[in-house]
Design a protein around this motif. Structure first.
Motif, PDB file in Angstrom:
ATOM      1  N   UNK A  29       0.809  -1.203   0.000  1.00 44.94           N
ATOM      2  CA  UNK A  29       0.000   0.000   0.000  1.00 44.94           C
ATOM      3  C   UNK A  29       0.846   1.258   0.000  1.00 44.94           C
ATOM      4  N   UNK A  30       0.210   2.402   0.190  1.00 41.80           N
ATOM      5  CA  UNK A  30       0.971   3.652   0.231  1.00 41.80           C
ATOM      6  C   UNK A  30       1.784   3.720   1.524  1.00 41.80           C
ATOM      7  N   UNK A  31       2.972   4.262   1.428  1.00 39.63           N
ATOM      8  CA  UNK A  31       3.837   4.367   2.598  1.00 39.63           C
ATOM      9  C   UNK A  31       3.316   5.469   3.520  1.00 39.63           C
ATOM     10  N   UNK A  32       3.102   5.106   4.780  1.00 39.19           N
ATOM     11  CA  UNK A  32       2.636   6.052   5.784  1.00 39.19           C
ATOM     12  C   UNK A  32       3.751   6.219   6.804  1.00 39.19           C
ATOM     13  N   UNK A  33       4.138   7.445   7.054  1.00 37.82           N
ATOM     14  CA  UNK A  33       5.173   7.717   8.042  1.00 37.82           C
ATOM     15  C   UNK A  33       4.496   7.806   9.411  1.00 37.82           C
ATOM     16  N   UNK A  34       4.778   6.857  10.313  1.00 36.09           N
ATOM     17  CA  UNK A  34       4.082   6.845  11.603  1.00 36.09           C
ATOM     18  C   UNK A  34       4.489   7.971  12.549  1.00 36.09           C
ATOM     19  N   UNK A  35       5.671   8.571  12.311  1.00 32.45           N
ATOM     20  CA  UNK A  35       6.131   9.651  13.180  1.00 32.45           C
ATOM     21  C   UNK A  35       6.725  10.778  12.348  1.00 32.45           C
ATOM     22  N   UNK A  36       6.285  11.986  12.642  1.00 30.13           N
ATOM     23  CA  UNK A  36       6.830  13.175  11.996  1.00 30.13           C
ATOM     24  C   UNK A  36       7.656  13.902  13.057  1.00 30.13           C
ATOM     25  N   UNK A  37       8.933  14.153  12.756  1.00 30.52           N
ATOM     26  CA  UNK A  37       9.828  14.824  13.690  1.00 30.52           C
ATOM     27  C   UNK A  37      10.172  16.187  13.118  1.00 30.52           C
ATOM     28  N   UNK A  38       9.824  17.246  13.867  1.00 25.44           N
ATOM     29  CA  UNK A  38      10.094  18.608  13.424  1.00 25.44           C
ATOM     30  C   UNK A  38      11.019  19.288  14.426  1.00 25.44           C
ATOM     31  N   UNK A  39      12.186  19.729  13.972  1.00 28.25           N
ATOM     32  CA  UNK A  39      13.117  20.449  14.830  1.00 28.25           C
ATOM     33  C   UNK A  39      12.491  21.782  15.235  1.00 28.25           C
ATOM     34  N   UNK A  40      12.646  22.138  16.510  1.00 28.32           N
ATOM     35  CA  UNK A  40      12.149  23.415  16.991  1.00 28.32           C
ATOM     36  C   UNK A  40      13.230  24.473  16.777  1.00 28.32           C
ATOM     37  N   UNK A  43      16.629  25.443  18.976  1.00 27.23           N
ATOM     38  CA  UNK A  43      16.670  24.452  20.051  1.00 27.23           C
ATOM     39  C   UNK A  43      17.187  23.124  19.519  1.00 27.23           C
ATOM     40  N   UNK A  44      17.703  22.307  20.415  1.00 31.07           N
ATOM     41  CA  UNK A  44      18.088  20.945  20.038  1.00 31.07           C
ATOM     42  C   UNK A  44      16.886  20.008  20.090  1.00 31.07           C
ATOM     43  N   UNK A  45      15.767  20.507  20.568  1.00 31.52           N
ATOM     44  CA  UNK A  45      14.567  19.690  20.757  1.00 31.52           C
ATOM     45  C   UNK A  45      13.727  19.621  19.488  1.00 31.52           C
ATOM     46  N   UNK A  46      12.862  18.635  19.464  1.00 35.95           N
ATOM     47  CA  UNK A  46      11.953  18.434  18.343  1.00 35.95           C
ATOM     48  C   UNK A  46      10.535  18.216  18.848  1.00 35.95           C
ATOM     49  N   UNK A  47       9.587  18.440  17.958  1.00 28.99           N
ATOM     50  CA  UNK A  47       8.185  18.096  18.216  1.00 28.99           C
ATOM     51  C   UNK A  47       7.916  16.830  17.430  1.00 28.99           C
ATOM     52  N   UNK A  91       8.732  13.387  28.311  1.00 29.62           N
ATOM     53  CA  UNK A  91       7.999  13.846  27.137  1.00 29.62           C
ATOM     54  C   UNK A  91       6.636  14.341  27.593  1.00 29.62           C
ATOM     55  N   UNK A  92       6.301  15.564  27.202  1.00 30.38           N
ATOM     56  CA  UNK A  92       5.000  16.131  27.537  1.00 30.38           C
ATOM     57  C   UNK A  92       4.115  16.070  26.300  1.00 30.38           C
ATOM     58  N   UNK A  93       2.818  16.050  26.536  1.00 37.08           N
ATOM     59  CA  UNK A  93       1.859  15.995  25.445  1.00 37.08           C
ATOM     60  C   UNK A  93       0.804  17.070  25.654  1.00 37.08           C
ATOM     61  N   UNK A  94       0.777  18.034  24.730  1.00 33.73           N
ATOM     62  CA  UNK A  94      -0.211  19.103  24.802  1.00 33.73           C
ATOM     63  C   UNK A  94      -1.428  18.806  23.921  1.00 33.73           C
ATOM     64  N   UNK A  95      -1.275  17.840  23.017  1.00 31.66           N
ATOM     65  CA  UNK A  95      -2.369  17.478  22.106  1.00 31.66           C
ATOM     66  C   UNK A  95      -2.256  15.996  21.772  1.00 31.66           C
ATOM     67  N   UNK A  98       0.873  14.338  19.931  1.00 31.88           N
ATOM     68  CA  UNK A  98       1.947  15.318  19.785  1.00 31.88           C
ATOM     69  C   UNK A  98       2.760  15.342  21.077  1.00 31.88           C
ATOM     70  N   UNK A  99       4.095  15.195  20.933  1.00 30.20           N
ATOM     71  CA  UNK A  99       4.968  15.065  22.097  1.00 30.20           C
ATOM     72  C   UNK A  99       6.207  15.928  21.934  1.00 30.20           C
ATOM     73  N   UNK A 100       6.717  16.402  23.074  1.00 28.51           N
ATOM     74  CA  UNK A 100       7.942  17.191  23.084  1.00 28.51           C
ATOM     75  C   UNK A 100       8.699  16.916  24.362  1.00 28.51           C
ATOM     76  N   UNK A 101      10.013  16.827  24.257  1.00 24.01           N
ATOM     77  CA  UNK A 101      10.862  16.579  25.415  1.00 24.01           C
ATOM     78  C   UNK A 101      10.947  17.823  26.278  1.00 24.01           C
TER      79      UNK A 101
END
Length: 143
Positions: A29-40, A43-47, A91-95, A98-101
């Protein structure tokens, strides 16, 4: 020999008619990316944004940070991950999904509870199960 060839052709026809031909392609099937990592920025952190299926498969479970005696916070010790420099994080979750360290300072640990002198405010949702997997995803481990 002719009988074998006829049987082979017949079997191929049955498989094609039943939808079994091309099964590998259909299952992929179509490739689905289970996790999207976005650099903030700055910062060295990501969402990290996970699909609902990824959250389910990783067994992500949330718990709220709680006020504790001595002006501390309490979180499940399973929520705490350490980086290669020995810094502690949760890791905190505001939504949903969606997670952030977030940096924490662990004062002590007792009976599966980490007592923090610094960390997310009381009532903040932290990842109680699956934090190590999120950390690996953020760092690109397993790619």
């Amino acid at each position: 020999m002719k009988l074998r060839r006829c049987a082979g052709v017949l079997l191929a026809g049955v498989l094609a008619a039943s939808g079994c031909a091309g099964t590998e392609k259909a299952l992929a099937g179509p490739k689905v990316n289970p996790a999207k990592v976005e650099k903030l920025a700055g910062s060295e952190l990501s969402k990290l944004t996970l699909t609902d299926k990824a959250v389910e498969r990783l067994g992500i479970r949330l718990a709220a940070s709680q006020p504790a005696p001595g002006n501390m916070l309490a979180v499940p010790y399973s929520a705490v991950v350490y980086d290669t420099k020995g810094m502690a994080w949760v890791f905190v979750s505001a939504a949903q999904g969606v997670f952030q360290r977030a940096s924490v300072s662990v004062a002590s640990m007792k009976d599966g509870v980490a007592y923090l002198t610094a960390g997310p405010a009381a009532g903040t949702s932290v990842v109680a199960a699956g934090a190590a997997e999120l950390f690996g995803a953020e760092l690109g481990i397993g790619k």
